[in-house]
Design a protein around this motif. Structure first.
Motif, PDB file in Angstrom:
ATOM      1  N   LEU A  88       0.849  -1.197   0.000  1.00 15.89           N
ATOM      2  CA  LEU A  88       0.000   0.000   0.000  1.00 15.89           C
ATOM      3  C   LEU A  88       0.880   1.241   0.000  1.00 15.89           C
ATOM      4  O   LEU A  88       1.853   1.325   0.751  1.00 15.89           O
ATOM      5  CB  LEU A  88      -0.902   0.010   1.235  1.00 15.89           C
ATOM      6  CG  LEU A  88      -1.795   1.255   1.399  1.00 15.89           C
ATOM      7  CD1 LEU A  88      -2.918   1.250   0.373  1.00 15.89           C
ATOM      8  CD2 LEU A  88      -2.364   1.327   2.808  1.00 15.89           C
ATOM      9  N   ALA A  89       0.529   2.224  -0.829  1.00 18.85           N
ATOM     10  CA  ALA A  89       1.297   3.471  -0.905  1.00 18.85           C
ATOM     11  C   ALA A  89       0.538   4.622  -0.273  1.00 18.85           C
ATOM     12  O   ALA A  89      -0.659   4.787  -0.501  1.00 18.85           O
ATOM     13  CB  ALA A  89       1.628   3.800  -2.354  1.00 18.85           C
ATOM     14  N   LEU A  90       1.255   5.420   0.512  1.00 17.38           N
ATOM     15  CA  LEU A  90       0.757   6.702   0.997  1.00 17.38           C
ATOM     16  C   LEU A  90       1.301   7.775   0.068  1.00 17.38           C
ATOM     17  O   LEU A  90       2.521   7.893  -0.112  1.00 17.38           O
ATOM     18  CB  LEU A  90       1.254   6.974   2.420  1.00 17.38           C
ATOM     19  CG  LEU A  90       0.609   6.216   3.574  1.00 17.38           C
ATOM     20  CD1 LEU A  90       1.295   6.607   4.880  1.00 17.38           C
ATOM     21  CD2 LEU A  90      -0.880   6.521   3.662  1.00 17.38           C
ATOM     22  N   LEU A  91       0.408   8.570  -0.523  1.00 15.59           N
ATOM     23  CA  LEU A  91       0.809   9.606  -1.462  1.00 15.59           C
ATOM     24  C   LEU A  91       0.355  10.964  -0.960  1.00 15.59           C
ATOM     25  O   LEU A  91      -0.648  11.085  -0.264  1.00 15.59           O
ATOM     26  CB  LEU A  91       0.201   9.350  -2.840  1.00 15.59           C
ATOM     27  CG  LEU A  91       0.431   7.976  -3.462  1.00 15.59           C
ATOM     28  CD1 LEU A  91      -0.264   7.893  -4.813  1.00 15.59           C
ATOM     29  CD2 LEU A  91       1.914   7.699  -3.618  1.00 15.59           C
ATOM     30  N   GLY A  92       1.097  11.981  -1.349  1.00 18.89           N
ATOM     31  CA  GLY A  92       0.733  13.340  -0.978  1.00 18.89           C
ATOM     32  C   GLY A  92       1.908  14.258  -1.236  1.00 18.89           C
ATOM     33  O   GLY A  92       3.053  13.813  -1.308  1.00 18.89           O
ATOM     34  N   THR A  93       1.636  15.550  -1.391  1.00 21.46           N
ATOM     35  CA  THR A  93       2.714  16.507  -1.579  1.00 21.46           C
ATOM     36  C   THR A  93       3.481  16.666  -0.276  1.00 21.46           C
ATOM     37  O   THR A  93       3.076  16.162   0.779  1.00 21.46           O
ATOM     38  CB  THR A  93       2.159  17.872  -2.023  1.00 21.46           C
ATOM     39  OG1 THR A  93       1.229  18.324  -1.031  1.00 21.46           O
ATOM     40  CG2 THR A  93       1.459  17.766  -3.359  1.00 21.46           C
ATOM     41  N   ASN A  94       4.615  17.371  -0.331  1.00 18.53           N
ATOM     42  CA  ASN A  94       5.386  17.628   0.886  1.00 18.53           C
ATOM     43  C   ASN A  94       4.518  18.340   1.914  1.00 18.53           C
ATOM     44  O   ASN A  94       3.848  19.320   1.600  1.00 18.53           O
ATOM     45  CB  ASN A  94       6.609  18.491   0.561  1.00 18.53           C
ATOM     46  CG  ASN A  94       7.664  17.735  -0.215  1.00 18.53           C
ATOM     47  OD1 ASN A  94       7.769  16.518  -0.114  1.00 18.53           O
ATOM     48  ND2 ASN A  94       8.447  18.448  -0.994  1.00 18.53           N
ATOM     49  N   ARG A 123      -3.848  11.908 -12.145  1.00 18.20           N
ATOM     50  CA  ARG A 123      -4.930  11.952 -11.164  1.00 18.20           C
ATOM     51  C   ARG A 123      -4.444  12.540  -9.828  1.00 18.20           C
ATOM     52  O   ARG A 123      -5.156  13.281  -9.153  1.00 18.20           O
ATOM     53  CB  ARG A 123      -5.509  10.547 -10.950  1.00 18.20           C
ATOM     54  CG  ARG A 123      -6.196  10.004 -12.193  1.00 18.20           C
ATOM     55  CD  ARG A 123      -7.378  10.900 -12.574  1.00 18.20           C
ATOM     56  NE  ARG A 123      -7.795  10.635 -13.939  1.00 18.20           N
ATOM     57  CZ  ARG A 123      -7.961  11.565 -14.855  1.00 18.20           C
ATOM     58  NH1 ARG A 123      -7.738  12.835 -14.572  1.00 18.20           N
ATOM     59  NH2 ARG A 123      -8.339  11.251 -16.071  1.00 18.20           N
ATOM     60  N   PHE A 124      -3.210  12.183  -9.463  1.00 18.54           N
ATOM     61  CA  PHE A 124      -2.631  12.720  -8.236  1.00 18.54           C
ATOM     62  C   PHE A 124      -2.536  14.239  -8.315  1.00 18.54           C
ATOM     63  O   PHE A 124      -2.885  14.952  -7.373  1.00 18.54           O
ATOM     64  CB  PHE A 124      -1.247  12.115  -8.009  1.00 18.54           C
ATOM     65  CG  PHE A 124      -0.484  12.737  -6.872  1.00 18.54           C
ATOM     66  CD1 PHE A 124      -0.796  12.421  -5.561  1.00 18.54           C
ATOM     67  CD2 PHE A 124       0.534  13.636  -7.115  1.00 18.54           C
ATOM     68  CE1 PHE A 124      -0.103  13.001  -4.508  1.00 18.54           C
ATOM     69  CE2 PHE A 124       1.232  14.225  -6.077  1.00 18.54           C
ATOM     70  CZ  PHE A 124       0.912  13.900  -4.769  1.00 18.54           C
ATOM     71  N   ASP A 171      -3.728  18.173   2.814  1.00 23.07           N
ATOM     72  CA  ASP A 171      -3.981  19.006   3.998  1.00 23.07           C
ATOM     73  C   ASP A 171      -4.316  18.160   5.224  1.00 23.07           C
ATOM     74  O   ASP A 171      -5.195  18.514   6.022  1.00 23.07           O
ATOM     75  CB  ASP A 171      -5.119  20.000   3.741  1.00 23.07           C
ATOM     76  CG  ASP A 171      -4.770  21.007   2.663  1.00 23.07           C
ATOM     77  OD1 ASP A 171      -3.582  21.362   2.568  1.00 23.07           O
ATOM     78  OD2 ASP A 171      -5.676  21.432   1.920  1.00 23.07           O
ATOM     79  N   GLY A 172      -3.629  17.030   5.374  1.00 22.71           N
ATOM     80  CA  GLY A 172      -3.813  16.213   6.566  1.00 22.71           C
ATOM     81  C   GLY A 172      -5.045  15.337   6.571  1.00 22.71           C
ATOM     82  O   GLY A 172      -5.365  14.701   7.585  1.00 22.71           O
ATOM     83  N   LYS A 173      -5.774  15.295   5.446  1.00 25.89           N
ATOM     84  CA  LYS A 173      -6.964  14.455   5.340  1.00 25.89           C
ATOM     85  C   LYS A 173      -6.824  13.499   4.156  1.00 25.89           C
ATOM     86  O   LYS A 173      -6.030  13.739   3.241  1.00 25.89           O
ATOM     87  CB  LYS A 173      -8.218  15.313   5.159  1.00 25.89           C
ATOM     88  CG  LYS A 173      -8.516  16.229   6.334  1.00 25.89           C
ATOM     89  CD  LYS A 173      -9.801  17.021   6.094  1.00 25.89           C
ATOM     90  CE  LYS A 173     -10.120  17.923   7.274  1.00 25.89           C
ATOM     91  NZ  LYS A 173     -11.376  18.689   7.062  1.00 25.89           N
ATOM     92  N   ILE A 174      -7.603  12.435   4.181  1.00 23.20           N
ATOM     93  CA  ILE A 174      -7.590  11.482   3.070  1.00 23.20           C
ATOM     94  C   ILE A 174      -8.535  11.973   1.982  1.00 23.20           C
ATOM     95  O   ILE A 174      -9.739  12.140   2.211  1.00 23.20           O
ATOM     96  CB  ILE A 174      -7.993  10.069   3.537  1.00 23.20           C
ATOM     97  CG1 ILE A 174      -6.924   9.495   4.465  1.00 23.20           C
ATOM     98  CG2 ILE A 174      -8.185   9.147   2.328  1.00 23.20           C
ATOM     99  CD1 ILE A 174      -7.253   8.118   5.009  1.00 23.20           C
ATOM    100  N   GLU A 175      -7.985  12.221   0.789  1.00 25.96           N
ATOM    101  CA  GLU A 175      -8.778  12.657  -0.352  1.00 25.96           C
ATOM    102  C   GLU A 175      -9.208  11.485  -1.221  1.00 25.96           C
ATOM    103  O   GLU A 175     -10.219  11.556  -1.919  1.00 25.96           O
ATOM    104  CB  GLU A 175      -7.972  13.645  -1.206  1.00 25.96           C
ATOM    105  CG  GLU A 175      -7.836  15.025  -0.600  1.00 25.96           C
ATOM    106  CD  GLU A 175      -9.153  15.778  -0.579  1.00 25.96           C
ATOM    107  OE1 GLU A 175      -9.815  15.853  -1.636  1.00 25.96           O
ATOM    108  OE2 GLU A 175      -9.514  16.283   0.499  1.00 25.96           O
ATOM    109  N   TYR A 176      -8.416  10.422  -1.213  1.00 24.62           N
ATOM    110  CA  TYR A 176      -8.780   9.229  -1.993  1.00 24.62           C
ATOM    111  C   TYR A 176      -8.193   8.007  -1.307  1.00 24.62           C
ATOM    112  O   TYR A 176      -7.066   8.026  -0.808  1.00 24.62           O
ATOM    113  CB  TYR A 176      -8.254   9.309  -3.426  1.00 24.62           C
ATOM    114  CG  TYR A 176      -8.512   8.029  -4.211  1.00 24.62           C
ATOM    115  CD1 TYR A 176      -9.746   7.806  -4.802  1.00 24.62           C
ATOM    116  CD2 TYR A 176      -7.540   7.038  -4.315  1.00 24.62           C
ATOM    117  CE1 TYR A 176     -10.004   6.632  -5.485  1.00 24.62           C
ATOM    118  CE2 TYR A 176      -7.778   5.857  -5.003  1.00 24.62           C
ATOM    119  CZ  TYR A 176      -9.013   5.655  -5.584  1.00 24.62           C
ATOM    120  OH  TYR A 176      -9.272   4.481  -6.246  1.00 24.62           O
ATOM    121  N   GLN A 177      -8.961   6.931  -1.329  1.00 23.50           N
ATOM    122  CA  GLN A 177      -8.515   5.653  -0.793  1.00 23.50           C
ATOM    123  C   GLN A 177      -9.130   4.553  -1.642  1.00 23.50           C
ATOM    124  O   GLN A 177     -10.356   4.446  -1.739  1.00 23.50           O
ATOM    125  CB  GLN A 177      -8.958   5.513   0.671  1.00 23.50           C
ATOM    126  CG  GLN A 177      -8.520   4.211   1.320  1.00 23.50           C
ATOM    127  CD  GLN A 177      -8.894   4.145   2.797  1.00 23.50           C
ATOM    128  OE1 GLN A 177      -8.722   3.116   3.427  1.00 23.50           O
ATOM    129  NE2 GLN A 177      -9.411   5.237   3.363  1.00 23.50           N
TER     130      GLN A 177
END
Length: 288
Positions: free
Chosen positions: A33-39, A278-279, A192-198
């Motif tokens: 499983l990958a955790l993705l997000g900007t810095n 998409r990201f 922003d500290g929340k899950i936008e997609y899972q």
């Protein structure tokens, strides 16, 4: 499927600012499983909470199995040799290093070098080897291929896939979308500290009307009042970009209108919409 990590309603703040806000997701046995997000999105903070390196205000984290960790930033004493580090950590874990893992990571080529003599890629391989000592059930990797050359990257991907098939579970934080698409079936995208997609990579990349990007570099730039099958999305590095649902109709429309305007097409690229596309769409407000 058996859950080996369960993160529930996790909340973490720094100086009264929430950096993790009600984060919940499972990780299943044998998956990658990958955790993705900007810095700054919270990826490393989530990992450090799971690893026990950071305290959190609210929520719950459940682990089922032994944990191995490769940190985003870590170091060893400059004078220690690679093989000495592996021996030391093996004794601490009351375990021996799996020779097949040792070979897969190419440790033998630098096992007699001091830590200060290793390249960034060699250090990353050594850190991963240490994380795998003790035959952990769950492995957490923070930017695992940072600094690796192509050969090292391929070898690492092959090892992760093999260990996953053998039942080990991987939770990875990565900025490399090509890596994630190759290794992972499911992703969690933070903003922003929340899950936008899972969900799965396939669901994310297919859940859209536009399925292709067409990029055109032309002799003269022309502006279209309206297009039936193509949607103009921007210009970058001299290329005009369009999104289309039907590749045949979209290409025909764009080629024909350039022909009518007597504008030569110098170069043309067609790309299937990727995880990276998409990201970027999901996180674009945060990036802006």
């Amino acid at each position: 499927m058996k859950e080996v990590i369960q993160v529930s309603s996790l909340v973490k703040s720094y100086s009264n600012k929430k950096v993790l806000d009600q984060i919940s997701f499972p990780v299943y046995k044998g998956e990658i499983l990958a955790l993705l997000g900007t810095n700054g999105a919270g990826k490393t903070t989530i990992l450090e909470c799971i690893e026990g390196l950071k305290k959190y205000e609210k929520g719950e984290i459940k682990l089922s199995g032994q944990l191995g960790v490769q940190l985003q930033s870590s170091s060893l004493p400059n004078e220690i040799k690679a093989k000495e580090a592996l021996t030391l950590f093996s004794k601490w874990n009351h375990s021996k290093m799996d020779q097949s893992v040792f070979d897969a990571l190419g440790i033998s080529e630098f096992s007699n070098k001091q830590y200060k003599q290793l390249s960034t890629g060699q250090k990353r391989r050594l850190h991963l080897a240490i994380a795998l000592i003790g035959n952990p059930d769950i492995v957490i990797l923070d930017e695992p291929t940072a600094g690796l050359d192509v050969e090292g990257r391929v070898a690492l991907h092959h090892l992760i896939k093999k260990l996953s098939k053998d039942g080990k579970t991987f939770l990875i934080a990565s900025h490399d979308m090509a890596e994630v698409e190759e290794l992972c079936e499911r992703v969690v995208i933070l903003k922003d500290g929340k899950i936008e997609y899972q969900g799965t990579v396939d669901e994310l990349t297919q859940n859209t009307q536009e399925s292709y990007h067409i990029e055109l570099k032309t002799e003269n730039k022309i502006t279209f009042a309206s297009l039936k099958f193509s949607n103009w999305i921007g210009e970058s590095k001299g290329y005009q970009s369009y999104e289309v649902l039907d590749i045949n109709q979209g290409l025909a429309e764009l080629i024909n209108i350039h022909k009518i305007n007597n504008t030569e097409i110098i170069d043309l690229k067609v790309k299937k919409v990727s995880l990276e596309n998409r990201f970027m769409e999901i996180t674009k407000e945060e990036i802006a």
